[in-house]
Write a protein that holds these residues in place. Structure first.
Motif, PDB file in Angstrom:
ATOM      1  N   UNK A 259       0.815  -1.209   0.000  1.00 29.21           N
ATOM      2  CA  UNK A 259       0.000   0.000   0.000  1.00 29.21           C
ATOM      3  C   UNK A 259       0.852   1.265   0.000  1.00 29.21           C
TER       4      UNK A 259
ATOM      5  N   UNK B 128      -0.228  -9.334   2.710  1.00 29.85           N
ATOM      6  CA  UNK B 128      -0.685  -7.949   2.834  1.00 29.85           C
ATOM      7  C   UNK B 128      -2.035  -7.745   2.166  1.00 29.85           C
TER       8      UNK B 128
ATOM      9  N   UNK C 224     -17.487  -0.599   3.415  1.00 30.84           N
ATOM     10  CA  UNK C 224     -18.450  -1.257   4.309  1.00 30.84           C
ATOM     11  C   UNK C 224     -17.999  -1.151   5.755  1.00 30.84           C
TER      12      UNK C 224
ATOM     13  N   UNK D  79     -17.265  -6.826  -3.522  1.00 27.41           N
ATOM     14  CA  UNK D  79     -16.480  -7.184  -2.339  1.00 27.41           C
ATOM     15  C   UNK D  79     -15.345  -6.179  -2.160  1.00 27.41           C
ATOM     16  N   UNK D  80     -14.759  -5.821  -3.268  1.00 23.62           N
ATOM     17  CA  UNK D  80     -13.695  -4.825  -3.225  1.00 23.62           C
ATOM     18  C   UNK D  80     -14.213  -3.511  -2.662  1.00 23.62           C
ATOM     19  N   UNK D  81     -15.322  -3.110  -3.194  1.00 25.21           N
ATOM     20  CA  UNK D  81     -15.933  -1.864  -2.736  1.00 25.21           C
ATOM     21  C   UNK D  81     -16.214  -1.927  -1.238  1.00 25.21           C
ATOM     22  N   UNK D  82     -16.715  -3.067  -0.816  1.00 28.27           N
ATOM     23  CA  UNK D  82     -17.194  -3.204   0.566  1.00 28.27           C
ATOM     24  C   UNK D  82     -16.036  -3.360   1.547  1.00 28.27           C
ATOM     25  N   UNK D  83     -15.144  -4.235   1.221  1.00 26.59           N
ATOM     26  CA  UNK D  83     -14.096  -4.568   2.205  1.00 26.59           C
ATOM     27  C   UNK D  83     -12.705  -4.138   1.803  1.00 26.59           C
ATOM     28  N   UNK D  84     -12.562  -3.632   0.643  1.00 21.38           N
ATOM     29  CA  UNK D  84     -11.226  -3.290   0.194  1.00 21.38           C
ATOM     30  C   UNK D  84     -10.449  -4.555  -0.103  1.00 21.38           C
ATOM     31  N   UNK D  85      -9.139  -4.394  -0.242  1.00 21.02           N
ATOM     32  CA  UNK D  85      -8.356  -5.587  -0.541  1.00 21.02           C
ATOM     33  C   UNK D  85      -7.361  -5.901   0.567  1.00 21.02           C
ATOM     34  N   UNK D  86      -7.340  -5.075   1.570  1.00 23.69           N
ATOM     35  CA  UNK D  86      -6.425  -5.355   2.684  1.00 23.69           C
ATOM     36  C   UNK D  86      -6.942  -6.526   3.510  1.00 23.69           C
ATOM     37  N   UNK D  87      -6.033  -7.252   4.159  1.00 28.76           N
ATOM     38  CA  UNK D  87      -6.472  -8.352   5.030  1.00 28.76           C
ATOM     39  C   UNK D  87      -7.112  -7.768   6.273  1.00 28.76           C
TER      40      UNK D  87
ATOM     41  N   UNK E 247     -16.066  -7.140  -7.573  1.00 34.83           N
ATOM     42  CA  UNK E 247     -15.965  -5.690  -7.507  1.00 34.83           C
ATOM     43  C   UNK E 247     -16.699  -5.170  -6.277  1.00 34.83           C
TER      44      UNK E 247
ATOM     45  N   UNK F 210      -9.771   3.453   1.206  1.00 32.40           N
ATOM     46  CA  UNK F 210     -10.839   2.817   0.427  1.00 32.40           C
ATOM     47  C   UNK F 210     -10.341   1.517  -0.194  1.00 32.40           C
ATOM     48  N   UNK F 211      -9.207   1.640  -0.829  1.00 31.47           N
ATOM     49  CA  UNK F 211      -8.621   0.464  -1.470  1.00 31.47           C
ATOM     50  C   UNK F 211      -8.414  -0.650  -0.457  1.00 31.47           C
ATOM     51  N   UNK F 212      -7.942  -0.253   0.722  1.00 29.71           N
ATOM     52  CA  UNK F 212      -7.533  -1.236   1.728  1.00 29.71           C
ATOM     53  C   UNK F 212      -8.735  -1.857   2.425  1.00 29.71           C
ATOM     54  N   UNK F 213      -9.640  -1.016   2.855  1.00 36.03           N
ATOM     55  CA  UNK F 213     -10.726  -1.518   3.707  1.00 36.03           C
ATOM     56  C   UNK F 213     -12.095  -1.439   3.075  1.00 36.03           C
ATOM     57  N   UNK F 214     -12.189  -0.885   1.934  1.00 34.78           N
ATOM     58  CA  UNK F 214     -13.505  -0.732   1.340  1.00 34.78           C
ATOM     59  C   UNK F 214     -14.295   0.324   2.078  1.00 34.78           C
TER      60      UNK F 214
END
Lengths: 208, 208, 208, 208
Positions: free
Chosen positions: A88, A151, A204, B197-205, B195, A198-202
DNA sequence: TATGAATGAGGCTTCATTCAT
DNA sequence: CATGAATGAAGCCTCATTCAT
């Protein structure tokens, strides 16, 4: 590529031609951009133009290449060793670089955008011939490493996500330049950080 | 708007003209699109064209309007009562609608995209005069409700997020049409869900 | 004004273009005059025309200017020191000059007349921007002096009379060119003298 | 001449067509006047136009004829028995009539003027075929009588003077309409009287 | 009689490119 | 290496008139 004659020109003149041409193609798309107007604004003879460049397209492709080179200078410091940084962080760096580039060279940014937006145009394909290993591929690589390092969630679609990340960069530039009268710097950083979050956590709610 | 003459034409001919024009403007941007080529392909006289339309722009704006109307037919079922649905369900519906539209009417989707991409062009502004309450504004409203209901994090930047959501829709369409030889349906739904899911949660763990 | 290109042309070619253009605009009013016909008659490419002139109007205004210059060469000798001459002598000189000019350059005279006749046309106003101190104003000045010196009745309406004198000049030219197969010279002088007598004494019998 | 169909039209419609056509040809010369615009403004079908008139020229010539007829109604009262009046009275009557006509029907006056100004145009000759005994001829007759009666100097050139008198009428109309915001009536009469005095006595001082 | 769609020539202007100097 | 005139195809648009209904 421009002919040798072009590179033999005094730096000053070369610069002028590029500046004027960028202005032209930022205002009009490639096909609408006018060699007539360019040479008129530069104050050079029409014949001279064709001694510097094969044709209109030759000039345009050269500008695209210049844009790429200029952009490169913005992302050099951190991206050199991508493996030594958090995913990130890299993205952040990349976004900031993109916006800084667009800010400093709006003309070059504009023609790059235009060209990328016109994937059907004859120009796009010609550019892509040279730049085969596109930005997407680069981020696909980064994403794979990031997933491997834990990550990034493992269940994402790598290709799509890379596409999204690259596109978001473009969008961020647009969004930024769309915001009028921006005191450059702080606001921009904030915006990028929000984008990163946004990218990381979305968007929601956690546990939602 | 086209002249009465145009609407008095036999359905068949009107269709032909629209199809040919869409093809033209999907291949070339507005300014580059050629009335000459259009009338030639349609097999009609140049003079006839100007009895149907005020000018080239008149035709183009009509096509844009048609595109809007066609798109509307795709998003009607669920979006009618936006308040009765989960925010992410709405977004999902919207994305699916957009992609279905682009799939069924690639030409119309293409010219809409082109037009939206060229915010500097004289055409963009003319279209926006009619469509003032843009998609962005619509999603800003939805977002506010969603935040109020606790479906969306409260610390987001509403305007930027709306911008992002709308843009992602566009990107999703592009990404989808970019994927060659797609068995339409399953793949597309999968893509949209990713998409989302990406929007909602992002891509971070989680917890990262 | 024509572009440099035009003035770099060999005298011969420039002359040809002017001659042909005069012929065109003497036959058709400005708006009806055809660039196509002009270039065809000249045997030059249509594109070349637009390297010589900004547009049709540019050519036309240039011809009008030429007409003015040509006319000037006819009225120089006596009019230089208007104060050293009797008012009616000046008028006479002016009328003769006008007719001589119209005789030698009927084309130029024709387009000047046409232009002056069309006071509503867009061209008229553009010409007048350059020639602000119109002929009328010049004669108003002369009339005032003449009244002061007792050469002209004091109870005339200066503005109207100036208008009349200028118009009569135009009429005299028309009348003269209307008379077919005129042995130029004697007849013309006679005509002017009659006109002068008319101007001076009217046509009523003395004491009538 | 218009076809029978035109004269079978309801008075109202015929009037409309004439009004619109006059407006058109007052704004644009004959060749530039557009049948398209006329039928559009009238709200009649293009085909109908060609059932009323042979072609554009047919309409135009009809308008010219109408203009003549309308003008006639202004000069009837006194001119009926030209022999029973003083020459200058007749002229005065004629001038006043002309100006009144131009004042009441500026459109008709304008197209008449335009047509007369374009003696080379194909239209002029066609009009003259019908109106052979022109206004000039009429005044030549009057002048001869006036000379015979001793009202007018015997040493004038009859043809030229007639030409001048007719032209002055045109000029008077132009001068009058050129004067902005004129309270019609008194000023006009004054102007005509000055013009008459000019015609009669010239502008030179008596005995000068 | 009324209609109005169809026509194609012609209007002005811009263009990228060539080539002789 | 610089010049800039020449070119003609193509651009959009308007026109008066015809003709089938």
């Amino acid at each position: 590529m421009p002919k040798e004659t072009f590179f033999n020109l005094p730096e000053e003149k070369r610069q002028l031609i590029c500046d004027v041409a960028i202005e032209e193609f930022a205002a009009y798309a490639f096909e609408r951009g006018s060699v007539n107007r360019i040479v008129a604004k530069c104050g050079i003879a029409k014949g001279s133009f064709y001694q510097y460049f094969e044709d209109k397209q030759d000039l345009f492709l050269y500008l695209i290449r210049l844009a790429g080179e200029k952009k490169l200078t913005y992302i050099s410091p951190v991206m050199v060793n991508p493996d030594q940084h958090d995913f990130f962080t890299l993205i952040r760096e990349m976004y900031v670089a993109g916006i800084r580039f667009a800010n400093d060279h709006p003309g070059y940014a504009e023609i790059s955008k235009r060209m990328l937006a016109n994937k059907e145009g004859s120009i796009y394909r010609k550019v892509m011939v040279d730049n085969v290993p596109t930005a997407n591929a680069f981020f696909e690589g980064l994403l794979e490493s990031a997933v491997a390092r834990g990550e990034v969630r493992a269940d994402i679609d790598i290709k799509m996500t890379a596409f999204m990340i690259v596109s978001l960069n473009q969008l961020a530039m647009e969004y930024h330049t769309g915001q009028s009268a921006d005191v450059f710097g702080e606001n921009m950083i904030e915006m990028v950080d929000e984008l990163l979050a946004f990218l990381k956590h979305g968007i929601g709610v956690r546990g939602g």
